[in-house]
Design an enzyme around this catalytic site. Structure first.
Site, short mmCIF file in Angstrom:
data_model
loop_
_atom_site.label_atom_id
_atom_site.label_comp_id
_atom_site.label_asym_id
_atom_site.label_seq_id
_atom_site.Cartn_x
_atom_site.Cartn_y
_atom_site.Cartn_z
N LYS A 21 0.83 -1.20 0.00
CA LYS A 21 0.00 0.00 0.00
C LYS A 21 0.87 1.25 0.00
CE LYS A 21 -3.89 0.15 2.29
NZ LYS A 21 -4.93 0.27 3.36
N GLU B 141 10.16 -5.77 3.82
CA GLU B 141 10.33 -7.07 3.17
C GLU B 141 9.99 -6.99 1.68
OE1 GLU B 141 8.94 -7.88 7.46
OE2 GLU B 141 8.48 -6.47 5.84
N GLY C 202 -5.41 -5.07 5.04
CA GLY C 202 -4.64 -5.99 4.20
C GLY C 202 -5.17 -7.41 4.19
N ARG C 203 -5.57 -7.91 5.36
CA ARG C 203 -6.03 -9.30 5.43
C ARG C 203 -7.43 -9.49 4.86
NH1 ARG C 203 -5.48 -6.82 10.14
NH2 ARG C 203 -7.20 -6.59 11.63
N GLU D 95 -4.62 -11.81 13.73
CA GLU D 95 -4.28 -10.39 13.59
C GLU D 95 -5.51 -9.54 13.88
OE1 GLU D 95 -1.15 -8.90 10.70
OE2 GLU D 95 -2.96 -8.09 9.75
N HIS E 245 -2.14 -38.43 10.20
CA HIS E 245 -0.92 -39.20 10.43
C HIS E 245 0.16 -38.37 11.11
CE1 HIS E 245 -2.24 -42.70 8.02
NE2 HIS E 245 -2.97 -41.79 7.40
N LYS F 192 8.95 -4.29 13.94
CA LYS F 192 9.44 -3.64 12.72
C LYS F 192 10.30 -2.43 13.05
CE LYS F 192 5.59 -4.90 9.64
NZ LYS F 192 4.54 -4.37 8.76
#
Length: 536
Positions: free
Chosen positions: A206, A212, A267-268, A353, A384, A504
């Protein structure tokens, strides 16, 4: 708002849980011959069986009463009409507008946002079609064959989940890769085998400043320019999903190829907007819009269906029930469809979040648990590995099983075996196996305790016809709204994420300390020692 633990609804549930805790799921079925019908909802193509839970009609009535006492009806209305319910950031919460039909009228600060949403969708459609019909050429004139999405968090988890989920519908002549981690191995592996001349990068940020994402984007640009040798190549091999025109232009991307979004979408919650550009390219605009229709159908169900028959409302209340009255610390999601292998990871961000908060909307510390830890893997693989703990461990783990009646690939008898396992797991968790049943099989007495399954472990089962784009949209929206319901009950803001910021900020301080050995360290002794160890 009144403190949750001081409400009448909370007090009634506290009194009720002492009664229901001593009644097993097996006993609940014995008491009610029609239980399967009483605790089942079939709507919008979803069959939702929640009969294998430690609840009765009184429980359900009390939970719905608590939801009404907490103002859930008003909060739903406020969200869908664009009120600024994200109180800490003073923003509307309108991911539902991203999938609204073109003739809808949804306003933020008096302006209908739907036309702009559909303008961006139209721009995405035009670009996706250019990639798919090969009319968009790379710098050397070759068509694009590889699409690499660079993002992190909501800019990565949604696109990669949707691509894996809808791979059956994707254009197999195109290769899709996803880069999120600042660990260089992620980028290095993503470009293995790709030709720079045929590769397009979608940079999703954004602000166009995310550490990152922009580190990976700059590495991608260097990779392109090293091969193609001309700064002008950037404009043909990069597009941006961002709101920062200046930063996008400075990077070398033509702002005509910038796809915007809005501050009223977290964002999510953004994979059905321009963050989903890679998804639209992969499956085509028609399938993308079918997914949006599925989202919207669940939005309509959530907004208009009475609580007693409302799938996300019941889901959210069940999570509150186990988190706050049974001490459950986790919730498992098990899709019995391998293409949904990234769905639990997507839900981790969506749930944790959103509701991983310890202060209320009023800024007061909560006196109760909020979001459980969400986790899961596809069946049957999980059977399993970790199902042992769910069946015979000491933790109560409510589980969601998600299955489909029809497989995407017809490979008999795979689907029958898959679905049989899903149904059996729910049955085993609920009803278990007694010591007498174990003995009746001729088991040696010394082994009897080891083969007893106590049961009484709660689960929900969701059945859909087939994993289509529309079905995926319904599933995602179903969990989005369930998370919203939980946040309303807990009185927290489900739409900010301030807890991700501190690490951050501290990392930005530490970066120069790692790179310049002469910098004086001023952290605690442990942090100083770690930096010094890395410096060596």
């Amino acid at each position: 708002m009144k403190n949750l633990t001081a409400t009448d609804g909370w007090a009634r549930l506290i009194a009720h849980v002492d009664e229901i805790k001593h009644t097993s799921i097996k006993e609940l079925f014995a008491q009610n011959s029609d239980r399967r019908n009483d605790f089942c909802i079939e709507d919008e193509g979803i069959y939702f069986d929640y009969s294998k839970h430690r609840i009765n009609q009184t429980t359900l009535s009390l939970l719905i009463g608590l939801a009404r006492e907490r103002g859930l009806e008003d909060r739903i209305r406020a969200m869908f009409t664009g009120e600024k319910i994200n109180a800490t950031e003073k923003r509307a919460v309108l991911h539902t507008a991203l999938r609204a039909p073109a003739d809808a009228d949804i306003r933020v600060d008096g302006e209908n946002v739907v036309p702009e949403v559909h303008r961006v969708l139209g721009k995405m459609k035009g670009f996706a079609e250019q990639i798919r019909d090969e009319s968009w050429k790379g710098f050397t004139g070759k068509p694009i064959k590889n699409i690499v999405n660079i993002g992190i968090g909501g800019s990565d988890l949604g696109p990669v989940m949707a691509y894996e989920a809808l791979k059956f519908y994707s254009d197999r002549s195109l290769t899709f890769r996803f880069v999120s981690n600042v660990d260089g191995n992620d980028f290095a592996e993503a470009i293995q085998g790709l030709s720079p001349e045929e590769t397009l990068f979608i940079v999703s940020s954004k602000t166009f400043t995310t550490l990152e994402t922009m580190t990976n984007a700059r590495t991608a640009r260097e990779w392109i320019l090293t091969s193609l040798g001309d700064e002008q190549a950037t404009a043909r091999h990069f597009v941006a999903v961002s709101t920062n025109e200046t930063a996008v232009a400075d990077f070398g991307i033509d702002t005509a190829n910038m796809f915007g979004f809005w501050d009223w979408v977290g964002g999510r919650y953004s994979m059905d907007a321009s963050i989903g550009l890679s998804t639209m390219i992969a499956v085509g605009p028609e399938n993308f819009h079918a997914m949006l229709k599925g989202f919207h159908q669940m939005d309509e169900h959530f907004q208009n269906t009475p609580f007693e028959q409302n799938i996300p409302v019941i889901m959210g209340l069940l999570t509150v029930w186990y988190t706050n009255f049974f001490g459950a610390q986790t919730q498992a999601v098990f899709p019995y469809e391998n293409n949904l292998k990234r769905f639990p990871a997507y839900l981790q961000q969506l749930a944790m979040e959103s509701n991983g908060k310890y202060v209320t909307l009023e800024g007061e510390k909560v006196a109760y648990r909020t979001s459980p830890v969400f986790w899961g893997e596809p069946g049957t693989n999980g059977q399993h590995s970790f199902y042992q703990l769910i069946h015979q461990g000491t933790h109560l783990v409510p589980a969601d099983f998600i299955g489909f009646k029809h497989a995407l690939h017809t490979l008999p008898p795979h689907q029958d075996y898959l679905v049989a396992n899903m149904i059996a797991q729910g049955e085993a968790l609920a009803f278990g196996k007694t010591a007498d049943e174990v003995r009746s099989e001729g088991t040696d007495e010394a082994l009897v305790p080891h083969k007893v399954f106590e049961g009484n472990r709660p689960s929900s089962t969701f059945f859909l016809e087939e994993l289509t784009p529309g079905a995926l949209g319904k599933l995602i929206a179903m969990y989005e709204h369930s998370v919203f319901v939980q946040g309303v009950i807990w009185g927290i803001n489900s739409f900010d994420q301030m807890g991700v910021e501190l690490g951050k900020v501290l990392a930005q301080n530490i970066i120069p300390e790692l790179q310049e050995k002469e910098v004086t360290l001023g952290h605690d002794s442990s942090t100083n020692a770690l930096i010094e160890y890395y410096r060596k």
